[in-house]
Scaffold this active site. Structure first.
Site, short mmCIF file in Angstrom:
data_model
loop_
_atom_site.label_atom_id
_atom_site.label_comp_id
_atom_site.label_asym_id
_atom_site.label_seq_id
_atom_site.Cartn_x
_atom_site.Cartn_y
_atom_site.Cartn_z
N LYS A 96 -0.29 6.17 -0.83
CA LYS A 96 0.92 6.82 -0.29
C LYS A 96 0.63 7.91 0.73
O LYS A 96 1.42 8.15 1.64
CB LYS A 96 1.78 7.37 -1.42
N GLU A 118 13.03 12.32 -1.74
CA GLU A 118 13.30 12.11 -3.16
C GLU A 118 12.04 11.56 -3.78
O GLU A 118 11.14 11.08 -3.10
CB GLU A 118 14.44 11.11 -3.34
N SER A 384 -4.23 -0.26 -5.02
CA SER A 384 -3.40 0.76 -4.35
C SER A 384 -3.60 2.16 -4.89
O SER A 384 -3.38 3.14 -4.17
CB SER A 384 -1.93 0.36 -4.43
#
Ligand SMILES: *Cc1c(COP(=O)(O)O)cnc(C)c1O
Length: 404
Positions: A96, A118, A384
């Site tokens: 991310k 958010e 990931s």
């Protein structure tokens, strides 16, 4: 005339991938999205921006992350050669940060003071708070009260990093309400703040920007795999929540003769709405959070309740580009249940000494099936993220002694 490369052809100028994508927004919000798009197309392509992002990736994030040949996993699964793209070694422990640093760099070029977003499980919030600290920006993260109670370690991390975590106490008090509250806060002050989305979702230009920032994963992996083996992998596998880590690695191979597998969370494995979060498999075309994609919709027409053991995968929609690539047959649909993911979580931990995130464990679970079907081929998996965030939950819910 030769056609332009795929990544230049999609999305179209209105942000569509076939019939999916776009931006269906009230006029004031639409105007802000246009500004961000224009800035991205000019600043984001400037020599200076590209050099700075490259420097950040190398010296702050620790990129390139390695591609690793998982020999013991390969042997255990019967011979298909399995390689891992180690995004778990990216700073903060997941992919991310790749798009958060890009979004925050753009915000800093635009002279913004604050980043707003958010978060559901808190992973995006932590990555964005990290990026905000790096650039000296304020950071406001909207989070449902239910999620705040559930995801305590990530709430603490965000606060340590200097972000403000704003509790959202209306409705179901989870991700959907957090999105609404974050957009509302952003619209009160769009000049000095920037909204930073957490996956290849949301209105145009976010699915494009996030894909482009994540494409570094696929571009690196393609080069690394070729220099290790002399050829391309036969299969590339990634888990799909919103779809950012999958789009990132797929982007590197989209024009190659390589099978691209997106693994969705099948949750409890019943196929009943509420028991899974497999939007591509069970969803229908519809509008969610300002863009068109395939969504899981309840009888009342609202986004359905979803379930996955991996909180980063439980979103009742998917990035529009995944909806398009799946409809076109360019990507292949796969799935893994909670139990299959937990089994894969333990097997990577014990065979390779790598504890994967439960999200990534879905991709690994599907590799088990692919390896049985294609014992002579090679499989590249996007790992990931790392599993540190999941340790307490797995330990209590799926104790190690039951999964020998
Ligand atoms: C958030 C998250 C995901 C799911 O998000 P995508 O946008 O689908 O990639 C997958 N893996 C990890 C480790 C995550 O934190």
């Amino acid at each position: 005339m030769p056609t332009k490369p795929y990544l230049k052809r999609f999305p179209d100028p209105q942000g569509f991938y076939g019939s999916f994508g776009g931006a269906e927004l009230p006029p004031d919000l639409a105007a802000e999205m246009h500004k961000i798009e224009k800035a991205y197309r000019t600043i984001g392509n400037s020599h200076d921006f590209i050099l700075r992002l490259r420097d950040i990736r190398e010296h702050f994030q620790g990129r390139p992350t390695p591609v690793y040949y998982a020999k013991r996993l390969t042997d255990a699964l019967g011979g298909a050669r399995i390689y891992l793209k180690r995004e778990d070694l990216n700073h903060t422990g997941a992919h991310k940060l790749n798009h958060c640093m890009g979004e925050a760099l753009l915000a800093s070029y635009l002279g913004k003071r604050k980043l707003i977003a958010e978060t559901g499980a808190g992973q995006h919030g932590v990555a964005l708070a990290t990026a905000a600290a790096y650039f000296g920006l304020e950071c406001e993260i909207y989070m449902g009260e239910v999620d705040i109670a559930k995801e305590h370690p990530n709430v603490i991390r965000m606060k340590m990093l200097g972000a403000e975590v704003v509790p959202v106490g209306f409705g179901q008090r989870t991700l959907k309400e957090a999105v609404d509250a974050a957009f509302e806060a952003y619209m009160k002050d769009p000049d000095s703040s920037m909204y930073a989305i957490g996956s290849v979702v949301g209105p145009h230009p976010f699915p494009m920007m996030v894909r482009d920032f994540q494409a570094v994963v696929g571009i690196e992996a393609r080069e690394q795999f070729q220099s290790m083996t002399g050829h391309l992998p036969d299969h590339v596998v990634a888990c799909v929540g919103g779809g950012s880590n999958a789009m990132g690695i797929f982007a590197g191979f989209i024009e190659d003769p390589v099978e691209l597998w997106g693994v969705e969370p099948l949750g409890r494995g019943t196929g009943t709405l509420g028991d899974h979060a497999a939007s591509l498999r069970f969803g229908r075309p519809g509008l969610i959070h300002g863009f068109t994609t395939v969504t899981l919709t309840g009888d009342d027409g609202n986004p359905a309740a979803v379930h996955s053991v991996a909180s980063g995968l439980d979103y009742p929609g998917v990035g529009p580009e995944h909806a398009y690539l799946n409809a076109e047959g360019r990507t292949r649909l796969a799935g893994a249940t909670d139990e299959e993911a937990v089994r894969a979580f333990y097997s990577l931990s014990r065979l390779e000494g790598i504890i994967p995130a439960l999200e990534s464990a879905h991709a690994l679970a599907y590799v088990r099936k692919l390896a049985a079907d294609f014992p002579n081929e090679s499989i590249l998996v996007n790992l990931s993220g790392r599993g540190d965030k999941d340790l307490d939950y797995v330990y209590e819910t799926y104790p190690p002694e039951d999964w020998a």
